[in-house]
Design a protein around this motif. Structure first.
Motif, mmCIF file in Angstrom:
data_model
loop_
_atom_site.group_PDB
_atom_site.id
_atom_site.type_symbol
_atom_site.label_atom_id
_atom_site.label_comp_id
_atom_site.label_asym_id
_atom_site.label_seq_id
_atom_site.Cartn_x
_atom_site.Cartn_y
_atom_site.Cartn_z
ATOM 1 N N VAL A 138 0.831 -1.336 -0.035
ATOM 2 C CA VAL A 138 0.178 0.089 0.022
ATOM 3 C C VAL A 138 0.946 1.087 0.127
ATOM 4 C CG1 VAL A 138 -1.738 1.170 1.215
ATOM 5 C CG2 VAL A 138 -2.035 -1.031 1.224
ATOM 6 N N GLY A 139 0.953 1.869 -0.961
ATOM 7 C CA GLY A 139 1.521 3.345 -0.978
ATOM 8 C C GLY A 139 0.694 4.196 -0.398
ATOM 9 N N ILE A 140 1.417 5.188 0.438
ATOM 10 C CA ILE A 140 1.025 6.344 1.274
ATOM 11 C C ILE A 140 1.458 7.386 0.762
ATOM 12 C CG2 ILE A 140 0.534 7.145 3.537
ATOM 13 C CD1 ILE A 140 1.396 4.388 4.766
ATOM 14 N N ALA A 141 0.553 8.111 -0.052
ATOM 15 C CA ALA A 141 1.171 9.626 -0.843
ATOM 16 C C ALA A 141 1.057 10.571 0.339
ATOM 17 C CB ALA A 141 0.229 9.924 -1.888
ATOM 18 N N MET A 142 2.220 10.966 1.014
ATOM 19 C CA MET A 142 2.230 11.865 2.191
ATOM 20 C C MET A 142 2.660 13.365 1.888
ATOM 21 S SD MET A 142 5.401 10.653 4.128
ATOM 22 C CE MET A 142 7.131 10.502 3.418
ATOM 23 N N THR A 143 2.204 14.167 2.358
ATOM 24 C CA THR A 143 2.627 15.717 1.940
ATOM 25 C C THR A 143 2.729 16.510 3.159
ATOM 26 O OG1 THR A 143 0.064 15.908 2.139
ATOM 27 C CG2 THR A 143 0.930 15.254 -0.078
ATOM 28 N N PRO A 144 3.993 16.054 3.844
ATOM 29 C CA PRO A 144 4.413 16.903 4.910
ATOM 30 C C PRO A 144 5.258 18.152 4.516
ATOM 31 C CG PRO A 144 5.826 15.065 4.797
ATOM 32 C CD PRO A 144 4.798 14.908 3.721
ATOM 33 N N SER A 145 5.253 19.344 4.957
ATOM 34 C CA SER A 145 6.143 20.352 4.521
ATOM 35 C C SER A 145 6.377 21.255 5.293
ATOM 36 C CB SER A 145 5.642 21.015 3.137
ATOM 37 O OG SER A 145 6.155 22.394 2.849
ATOM 38 N N GLY A 146 7.483 21.899 5.366
ATOM 39 C CA GLY A 146 7.665 23.252 6.386
ATOM 40 C C GLY A 146 6.690 24.214 6.095
ATOM 41 N N PHE A 147 6.363 24.191 4.640
ATOM 42 C CA PHE A 147 5.613 25.360 4.295
ATOM 43 C C PHE A 147 4.098 25.118 4.202
ATOM 44 C CE2 PHE A 147 9.634 26.232 2.227
ATOM 45 C CZ PHE A 147 9.953 27.345 2.561
ATOM 46 N N ASN A 148 3.883 23.955 5.055
ATOM 47 C CA ASN A 148 2.370 23.580 4.929
ATOM 48 C C ASN A 148 1.725 23.434 6.435
ATOM 49 O OD1 ASN A 148 -0.388 22.936 4.669
ATOM 50 N ND2 ASN A 148 0.244 21.708 2.867
ATOM 51 N N ASN A 149 1.467 24.435 7.273
ATOM 52 C CA ASN A 149 1.055 24.517 8.617
ATOM 53 C C ASN A 149 -0.167 23.115 8.677
ATOM 54 O OD1 ASN A 149 -0.348 26.633 7.068
ATOM 55 N ND2 ASN A 149 -1.453 26.432 9.052
ATOM 56 N N CYS A 150 -0.997 23.212 7.801
ATOM 57 C CA CYS A 150 -2.103 22.432 7.691
ATOM 58 C C CYS A 150 -1.777 21.107 7.838
ATOM 59 C CB CYS A 150 -3.161 22.615 6.474
ATOM 60 S SG CYS A 150 -3.484 24.575 6.350
ATOM 61 N N HIS A 151 -0.909 20.574 7.258
ATOM 62 C CA HIS A 151 -0.299 19.203 7.259
ATOM 63 C C HIS A 151 0.743 18.774 8.602
ATOM 64 C CE1 HIS A 151 -1.394 18.656 2.883
ATOM 65 N NE2 HIS A 151 -2.203 19.354 3.503
ATOM 66 N N ARG A 152 0.725 19.524 9.473
ATOM 67 C CA ARG A 152 1.688 19.540 10.706
ATOM 68 C C ARG A 152 1.723 18.030 11.283
ATOM 69 N NH1 ARG A 152 1.877 21.208 16.093
ATOM 70 N NH2 ARG A 152 0.146 22.847 15.996
ATOM 71 N N TYR A 153 0.587 17.534 11.278
ATOM 72 C CA TYR A 153 0.480 16.251 12.077
ATOM 73 C C TYR A 153 0.645 14.960 10.903
ATOM 74 C CZ TYR A 153 -0.686 17.896 16.682
ATOM 75 O OH TYR A 153 -0.715 18.536 17.724
ATOM 76 N N MET A 154 1.045 15.396 9.682
ATOM 77 C CA MET A 154 1.470 14.380 8.688
ATOM 78 C C MET A 154 2.161 13.082 9.270
ATOM 79 S SD MET A 154 0.745 13.452 5.689
ATOM 80 C CE MET A 154 -0.253 15.171 4.997
ATOM 81 N N PRO A 155 3.236 13.241 10.084
ATOM 82 C CA PRO A 155 3.815 12.042 10.496
ATOM 83 C C PRO A 155 3.190 11.312 11.018
ATOM 84 C CG PRO A 155 5.437 14.012 10.565
ATOM 85 C CD PRO A 155 3.990 14.453 10.641
ATOM 86 N N ASP A 156 2.262 11.712 12.155
ATOM 87 C CA ASP A 156 1.451 10.829 13.038
ATOM 88 C C ASP A 156 0.406 10.081 12.204
ATOM 89 O OD1 ASP A 156 2.825 12.274 14.937
ATOM 90 O OD2 ASP A 156 1.138 12.830 16.385
ATOM 91 N N LEU A 157 -0.110 10.956 11.215
ATOM 92 C CA LEU A 157 -1.102 10.107 10.319
ATOM 93 C C LEU A 157 -0.466 9.154 9.445
ATOM 94 C CD1 LEU A 157 -3.101 13.332 9.152
ATOM 95 C CD2 LEU A 157 -4.002 11.514 10.846
ATOM 96 N N VAL A 158 0.872 9.273 8.918
ATOM 97 C CA VAL A 158 1.431 8.339 8.375
ATOM 98 C C VAL A 158 1.859 7.069 9.039
ATOM 99 C CG1 VAL A 158 3.626 7.507 6.969
ATOM 100 C CG2 VAL A 158 2.260 10.044 6.531
ATOM 101 N N GLU A 159 2.009 7.236 10.351
ATOM 102 C CA GLU A 159 2.468 6.105 11.279
ATOM 103 C C GLU A 159 0.971 5.503 11.680
ATOM 104 O OE1 GLU A 159 4.225 7.244 15.125
ATOM 105 O OE2 GLU A 159 3.173 5.558 16.093
ATOM 106 N N ALA A 160 -0.141 6.258 11.608
ATOM 107 C CA ALA A 160 -1.381 5.600 11.972
ATOM 108 C C ALA A 160 -1.977 4.529 10.782
ATOM 109 C CB ALA A 160 -2.423 6.542 12.630
ATOM 110 N N VAL A 161 -1.853 5.185 9.781
ATOM 111 C CA VAL A 161 -2.077 4.574 8.371
ATOM 112 C C VAL A 161 -1.135 3.376 8.255
ATOM 113 C CG1 VAL A 161 -2.303 4.570 5.639
ATOM 114 C CG2 VAL A 161 -3.019 6.411 7.179
ATOM 115 N N SER A 162 0.033 3.440 8.335
ATOM 116 C CA SER A 162 0.931 2.419 8.325
ATOM 117 C C SER A 162 0.725 1.144 9.219
ATOM 118 C CB SER A 162 2.483 2.811 8.521
ATOM 119 O OG SER A 162 2.855 3.742 7.861
#
Ligand code: FES
Length: 567
Positions: free
Chosen positions: A44-68
């Motif tokens: 399962v690929g997980i297209a993740m979009t964290p970025s230091g220029f995207n405050n709206c995605h600040r919890y991306m690492p937690d979401l990627v971990e939970a999806v994984s």
């Protein structure tokens, strides 16, 4: 799993020796510390979009971990990969210009890398449409997870949420009723958590539409970014992505004319963002689905506004979640919806809505027969100023301006607007119509400049709203009597380019028209002299100018649309 090629054996690199390619890939995968047992699993690929220029995605690492975690629990191998990320307020000239770049990146990376299904994690305005456009074209089983909305802040006892309250306070600051110390204090209290804008702006609208289309798990659109339920939803999304490998349901099975109409009903009932009209056209357009503006207006005239959130009403997305969220809304809309559409779980909408719901806060999600407005939040306009259409958000406009005729005050582009709108000598009156030209997709990438500021001298005199028209877009968090997305745009010789200072313009929401009250021959004569603005000569911006379609076609690229597939 059956014996079809799956997992890391998908799409082997071309060396002219398939066995060597397989051997090399598995060897390199081992270098990431993955056991042989897991290397044999579906991926399962997980297209993740964290970025230091995207405050709206600040919890991306937690979401990627939970999806994984969910993917592993369901017996597959999770493989996160990055794509372009678009943080709305950090991009110049406008994030809209880069939505198609992100869609291309998403499509190509889904197709080029070995995966059996994909989880798309996005949130900020352009990211969810870009991911759905890319996934629709890639054709692999896909499921959307959104990052979720921000929670509200407080200022002097008042709840604040980006970004309707940003605009409200900024308008007061411009009018002189809020001073510079207070506006500085408000700056730190508007966006206080991770997540997308806290109101029913573009990001929240697209989250609701993704769920209405069937592309995300039921009940997940409105869960706040920082709520533990968001992580549970992420884990469940990972498990569902593994089930999708077996069911082989692809976006083409889920995004159909019927599910697009359901999504339009939801857009209208939540008083959602005008931007969603463009994004939905682009997503549907990837699959050859086009809903004419006349049909959009039919749906709008039958669909009440039922959700009381800013910018149309009073609440915030966190209220919508605890009020019952999309489940509550869809149950109210049930008589209007196509119930035989299927979602990523393979369930029909009718089956989903047959489940009981425990409680609904009727202050936020109104009963069908006690609506906030009996007609939908948006309406499409035509007329000699917009032969191919325009959009008006009636739910966030001033009803006394619905039938207006006024004198045009014209700004020929974004720089002209910035230079003159606050000029004390500007010849402008409260009953004039402000016109912005050359802010459409070709001219400027279609920025959110359609919310023209009220000229300072009028704002200071207490004017709160005026009719404003343009070929630009407007933030989903904004409000006012604003005609947007005029097509064709001025830069390609649309009639908007023919408007001159002092012309009369008529807006009629009852007749769904926007007209320039100038003789047809005179309009033609003026347009004969029209010259397009100079085009960029290199790189992505040159590609964009060459290829971008107009708003009714979703501002997609001509070579990515369904028509391009058919050629
Ligand atoms: Fe990302 Fe508003 S800035 S959703």
């Amino acid at each position: 799993m059956n014996d079809r090629v799956h997992g890391l054996d998908n799409g082997l690199t071309n060396y002219g020796d398939r066995d060597f390619a397989r051997f090399l890939r598995r060897s390199f995968a081992r270098s990431m510390g993955i056991s042989r047992e897991l290397l044999d699993k579906p991926v399962v690929g997980i297209a993740m979009t964290p970025s230091g220029f995207n405050n709206c995605h600040r919890y991306m690492p937690d979401l990627v971990e939970a999806v994984s975690r969910g993917v592993l629990a369901a017996g597959a191998l999770p493989r996160p990969f990055p794509t372009v990320s678009l943080g709305e307020v950090f991009l110049n000239p406008t994030s809209m210009m880069y939505r198609n770049l992100m869609a291309m990146d998403t499509e190509e990376m889904i197709g080029a890398q070995p995966m059996d299904s994909v989880v798309l994690i996005g949130g900020c305005d352009k990211t969810v449409p870009a991911q759905l456009m890319g996934a629709a074209s890639a054709g692999l089983p896909a499921i959307q997870l959104v990052t979720g909305p921000m929670s509200t802040g407080r200022h002097k006892g008042q709840r604040l949420g980006a970004c309707t309250d940003c605009r409200g306070f900024w308008a007061k600051y411009r009018a002189g009723s809020v001073d510079s110390d207070e506006i500085k204090a408000v700056e730190g209290r508007l966006s206080v958590t991770a997540g997308t804008c806290a109101v029913m702006g573009t990001a929240s609208t697209m989250a609701c539409l993704a769920e209405a289309l069937g592309m995300s798990l039921p009940g997940t659109a409105a869960i706040p970014a920082v709520h533990s339920d968001r992580l549970v939803a992420a884990e469940e999304t990972g498990k569902a992505a593994v089930r999708l490998i077996e069911s082989r349901l692809t976006p083409r099975d889920i995004i159909t004319r019927k599910s697009v109409e359901n999504a339009m009903r939801v857009l209208l009932a939540v008083g959602g963002s005008t931007n969603a009209v463009v994004h939905l056209a682009a997503i549907a357009g990837r699959l050859g689905i086009k809903v004419p503006l006349s049909r959009f207006n039919e749906l709008s005239d039958e669909t009440p506004v039922l959700v009381d959130l800013k910018p149309v009403g009073e609440g915030y997305m966190e209220d919508f979640h605890v009020a019952g969220g999309m489940g509550a809304l869809l149950r109210e809309l049930r008589p209007l919806l196509h119930l035989d559409t299927v979602d990523v779980e393979g369930r029909t909408l009718g089956e989903r809505l047959a489940d009981p719901i425990d409680w609904v806060d009727r202050a936020i999600v109104r009963p069908f027969d006690e609506p906030i407005s009996e007609v939908g939040g948006l309406v499409a306009l035509t007329g000699n100023l917009a032969p191919d259409g325009a959009i008006f958000k009636r739910a966030a406009a001033t009803p006394t301006l619905f039938e207006s005729e006024g004198r045009a005050v014209v700004f020929t582009g974004l720089e002209d607007l910035a230079a003159r709108v606050d000029d004390p000598n500007l010849d402008v009156r409260p009953d004039d119509i402000l016109v912005l030209q050359n802010a459409g997709p070709h001219a400027a990438g279609m920025p959110e400049a359609g919310y023209l500021p009220i000229p300072k001298k009028l704002a200071q005199a207490g004017v709160k709203d005026m009719v404003r028209i343009s070929d630009a877009r407007m933030s989903g968090t904004a409000f006012g009597s604003i005609v947007l997305h005029i097509a064709p745009e001025a830069a390609i010789g649309g009639p908007l380019a023919a408007v001159r200072n002092g012309d009369r313009i008529r807006l009629s929401i009852a007749n769904k028209r926007i007209d320039l009250l100038v003789e047809e021959n005179e309009i033609k004569r003026r347009l004969a002299d029209h010259r397009p603005p100079p085009a960029p000569v290199r790189g992505y911006k040159a590609l964009y100018r060459r290829s971008v379609l107009q708003a009714p076609d979703g501002c997609d690229f001509d070579f990515l649309s369904h028509q391009a597939d058919a050629r």
